[in-house]
Design a protein around this motif. Structure first.
Motif, PDB file in Angstrom:
ATOM      1  N   SER A   1     120.872  22.168  62.519  1.00  0.00           N
ATOM      2  CA  SER A   1     121.756  22.869  61.574  1.00  0.00           C
ATOM      3  C   SER A   1     122.943  22.228  61.239  1.00  0.00           C
ATOM      4  O   SER A   1     123.626  22.038  60.128  1.00  0.00           O
ATOM      5  CB  SER A   1     121.966  24.449  61.951  1.00  0.00           C
ATOM      6  OG  SER A   1     122.725  24.654  63.194  1.00  0.00           O
ATOM      7  N   TYR A   2     123.665  21.855  62.441  1.00  0.00           N
ATOM      8  CA  TYR A   2     125.009  21.099  62.254  1.00  0.00           C
ATOM      9  C   TYR A   2     124.823  19.786  61.710  1.00  0.00           C
ATOM     10  O   TYR A   2     125.657  19.230  60.932  1.00  0.00           O
ATOM     11  CB  TYR A   2     125.544  20.992  63.791  1.00  0.00           C
ATOM     12  CG  TYR A   2     125.721  22.086  64.525  1.00  0.00           C
ATOM     13  CD1 TYR A   2     126.532  23.207  64.182  1.00  0.00           C
ATOM     14  CD2 TYR A   2     124.900  22.195  65.663  1.00  0.00           C
ATOM     15  CE1 TYR A   2     126.413  24.504  64.831  1.00  0.00           C
ATOM     16  CE2 TYR A   2     124.741  23.539  66.388  1.00  0.00           C
ATOM     17  CZ  TYR A   2     125.595  24.631  66.057  1.00  0.00           C
ATOM     18  OH  TYR A   2     125.507  25.748  66.653  1.00  0.00           O
ATOM     19  N   LEU A   3     123.819  19.170  61.900  1.00  0.00           N
ATOM     20  CA  LEU A   3     123.427  17.727  61.376  1.00  0.00           C
ATOM     21  C   LEU A   3     123.058  17.809  59.846  1.00  0.00           C
ATOM     22  O   LEU A   3     123.505  16.917  59.258  1.00  0.00           O
ATOM     23  CB  LEU A   3     122.432  16.931  62.005  1.00  0.00           C
ATOM     24  CG  LEU A   3     122.547  16.579  63.556  1.00  0.00           C
ATOM     25  CD1 LEU A   3     121.243  16.343  64.272  1.00  0.00           C
ATOM     26  CD2 LEU A   3     123.652  15.406  63.669  1.00  0.00           C
ATOM     27  N   ILE A   4     122.493  18.836  59.489  1.00  0.00           N
ATOM     28  CA  ILE A   4     122.120  19.000  58.013  1.00  0.00           C
ATOM     29  C   ILE A   4     123.499  19.275  57.467  1.00  0.00           C
ATOM     30  O   ILE A   4     123.609  18.712  56.082  1.00  0.00           O
ATOM     31  CB  ILE A   4     121.184  20.357  57.848  1.00  0.00           C
ATOM     32  CG1 ILE A   4     119.871  19.683  58.416  1.00  0.00           C
ATOM     33  CG2 ILE A   4     121.120  20.759  56.382  1.00  0.00           C
ATOM     34  CD1 ILE A   4     118.709  21.002  58.403  1.00  0.00           C
ATOM     35  N   SER A   5     124.441  20.026  58.002  1.00  0.00           N
ATOM     36  CA  SER A   5     125.675  20.274  57.271  1.00  0.00           C
ATOM     37  C   SER A   5     126.592  19.113  57.178  1.00  0.00           C
ATOM     38  O   SER A   5     127.218  18.858  56.020  1.00  0.00           O
ATOM     39  CB  SER A   5     126.471  21.213  57.896  1.00  0.00           C
ATOM     40  OG  SER A   5     125.762  22.526  57.998  1.00  0.00           O
ATOM     41  N   ALA A   6     126.486  18.274  58.061  1.00  0.00           N
ATOM     42  CA  ALA A   6     127.144  16.958  58.074  1.00  0.00           C
ATOM     43  C   ALA A   6     126.555  15.996  56.935  1.00  0.00           C
ATOM     44  O   ALA A   6     127.373  15.549  56.123  1.00  0.00           O
ATOM     45  CB  ALA A   6     127.049  16.187  59.571  1.00  0.00           C
ATOM     46  N   GLN A   7     125.106  16.134  56.994  1.00  0.00           N
ATOM     47  CA  GLN A   7     124.530  15.468  55.997  1.00  0.00           C
ATOM     48  C   GLN A   7     124.666  15.676  54.338  1.00  0.00           C
ATOM     49  O   GLN A   7     125.221  14.867  53.724  1.00  0.00           O
ATOM     50  CB  GLN A   7     122.978  15.381  56.282  1.00  0.00           C
ATOM     51  CG  GLN A   7     122.161  14.068  55.623  1.00  0.00           C
ATOM     52  CD  GLN A   7     120.750  14.235  56.210  1.00  0.00           C
ATOM     53  OE1 GLN A   7     120.216  15.087  56.330  1.00  0.00           O
ATOM     54  NE2 GLN A   7     120.217  12.977  56.245  1.00  0.00           N
ATOM     55  N   ALA A   8     124.964  16.802  54.259  1.00  0.00           N
ATOM     56  CA  ALA A   8     125.386  17.545  52.997  1.00  0.00           C
ATOM     57  C   ALA A   8     126.639  17.333  52.646  1.00  0.00           C
ATOM     58  O   ALA A   8     127.185  17.405  51.462  1.00  0.00           O
ATOM     59  CB  ALA A   8     124.744  18.884  53.065  1.00  0.00           C
ATOM     60  N   SER A   9     127.470  16.944  53.700  1.00  0.00           N
ATOM     61  CA  SER A   9     129.116  17.143  53.311  1.00  0.00           C
ATOM     62  C   SER A   9     129.441  16.034  52.460  1.00  0.00           C
ATOM     63  O   SER A   9     130.483  15.856  51.973  1.00  0.00           O
ATOM     64  CB  SER A   9     129.757  17.261  54.660  1.00  0.00           C
ATOM     65  OG  SER A   9     129.648  15.782  55.176  1.00  0.00           O
ATOM     66  N   GLY A  10     128.500  14.734  52.658  1.00  0.00           N
ATOM     67  CA  GLY A  10     128.792  13.584  51.826  1.00  0.00           C
ATOM     68  C   GLY A  10     129.840  12.699  52.430  1.00  0.00           C
ATOM     69  O   GLY A  10     130.610  11.872  51.839  1.00  0.00           O
ATOM     70  N   ALA A  11     130.203  13.160  54.053  1.00  0.00           N
ATOM     71  CA  ALA A  11     131.069  12.228  54.577  1.00  0.00           C
ATOM     72  C   ALA A  11     130.625  11.015  54.722  1.00  0.00           C
ATOM     73  O   ALA A  11     129.500  10.469  54.931  1.00  0.00           O
ATOM     74  CB  ALA A  11     131.358  13.020  55.935  1.00  0.00           C
TER      75      ALA A  11
END
Length: 405
Positions: free
Chosen positions: A214-224
């Motif tokens: 879940s944390y990795l999906i959030s990071a991926q979606a952040s566009g960082a």
């Protein structure tokens, strides 16, 4: 001889004595110098510290032939289970019942802070070689404590700022939710912003963790541009493996805020290749690092981490200070450590400051590709050597109440 202990913590005492007799009169309490290694023997940090830090202590003691200032050296070690209350209780028992003079390693910031309080109460020395929260030599500093290997400020500055300057301007942090993770995240965010970058978000997970999806999906979606892992040990390895499975490394740079050679070994060069991070030791730097590391490898079958090399250095210099002063009294040892030169396989251009922080060279490293590596443990390229006074926070910024402004 191994003895059972409470809360399933492993404890043993090893008496190492040379055959030569000495009649030198010293100020060594109980006529024995006792070193307690309080470490993670079974948890997420055990590969980075644990049995390897116990071995590193043994190697330092062996360099003295088992005696210092004419007195035998005794080593005890125990598993703190990454719990501050267990660590504090074990340290108190060692000091009250076993006459331990110095407690060292303390590879968990919460444990280190708790044990430092006990040692201050009992007027004993603590040598932190495995924990990195800046509070240890900041607002929570103690007169008889040293922080030998690294702190989150140095890790973040050396490992983060150059990447921002190279174009990674937008960051996302995945952070272990305890003192060390918070400190590493905070310092990392500071240097991202200082370098002209921004932080698009962060997630904190309960420590220790196993499923980071879940944390990795959030990071991926952040566009960082960069995803930073403010964690260590087994957690970090799982994060890197899962990040590769989710394909983050295709479009985002994976950044380890604290990584060791055993972490690289654990995830493999395919997963870790080209990652940059700050290090404080590498076994293949020169003849001195190779000599110590080969001794270590002969007994444990792996190369030492920076934390294990730092443990060897801290114990070696503690014993040098006892030898030089003829005393194991805390205030005498601390005064001697601050006055004497500190140079060994780990510590380069080193000096112990009034806040207890050891200032020494730090390195920006890059992980080799499988094609670049010439064999097992040939994992790093040293990109840059950063002098200690540039890597660590200046004394003028210290929050330690012991520092005169």
């Amino acid at each position: 001889m191994f003895r059972p202990s409470t809360r399933s913590a492993l404890i043993a005492s090893v008496l190492i004595a040379s055959s030569c007799a000495s009649v030198a009169q010293t100020k060594v309490s109980d006529d024995v110098v006792r070193i307690g290694v309080l470490t993670d023997m079974s948890g997420v940090f055990s590969a980075n510290v644990g049995p390897g830090s116990v071995l590193a202590t043994k190697l330092a003691i062996e360099e003295f032939g088992g005696k210092v200032a004419g007195k035998p050296i005794e080593m005890l070690f125990a598993d703190h289970l990454n719990k501050a209350d267990i660590g504090a209780a074990r340290a108190r028992e060692w000091m009250d019942r076993n006459g331990v003079d110095v407690v060292t390693e303390l590879g968990n910031s919460a444990v280190a802070l708790a044990v430092m309080n006990v040692a201050a109460e009992k007027n004993r020395v603590t040598m932190v070689t495995g924990a990195g929260a800046t509070r240890i030599t900041g607002e929570d500093c103690k007169p008889n404590n040293v922080m030998w290997v690294y702190d989150t400020y140095a890790l973040a500055k050396v490992g983060t700022l150059p990447l921002v300057q190279d174009g990674a301007k937008k960051w996302y942090f995945i952070t272990a939710d305890y003192a060390f993770g918070h400190s590493l995240e905070g310092d990392g965010m500071r240097f991202v912003k200082d370098g002209g970058g921004s932080v698009s978000g962060s997630s904190r997970y309960p420590f220790p963790g196993t499923d980071f999806s879940s944390y990795l999906i959030s990071a991926q979606a952040s566009g960082a541009n960069a995803v930073a892992f403010a964690s260590a040990g087994a957690d970090l390895q799982n994060q890197i493996k899962q990040a590769n499975e989710f394909g983050l490394s295709i479009n985002q740079k994976l950044v380890a805020m604290l990584m060791s050679i055993t972490d690289v070994h654990g995830v493999g060069l395919d997963a870790a290749k080209n990652m940059n991070f700050a290090e404080t030791f590498y076994w293949d730097m020169d003849d001195e690092t190779r000599k110590f590391s080969q001794r270590f490898f002969k007994e444990l079958g792996k190369m030492p981490t920076a934390l294990q090399a730092g443990q060897y250095s801290a114990v070696l210099n503690y014993l040098r200070a006892v030898e030089k002063s003829g005393s194991d009294q805390a205030e005498v040892v601390m005064k001697t450590l601050r006055e004497m030169p500190i140079q060994d396989a780990f510590a380069r251009n080193a000096k112990l400051r009034p806040d207890g922080k050891l200032i020494h060279d730090t390195y920006l490293v890059s992980v080799k590709t499988p094609q670049e590596s010439k064999g097992p443990w040939d994992y790093y390229k040293i990109v840059k050597t950063v002098p200690g006074d540039q890597a660590f926070s200046p004394l003028s910024e210290s929050k330690c109440p012991l520092v005169k402004k």
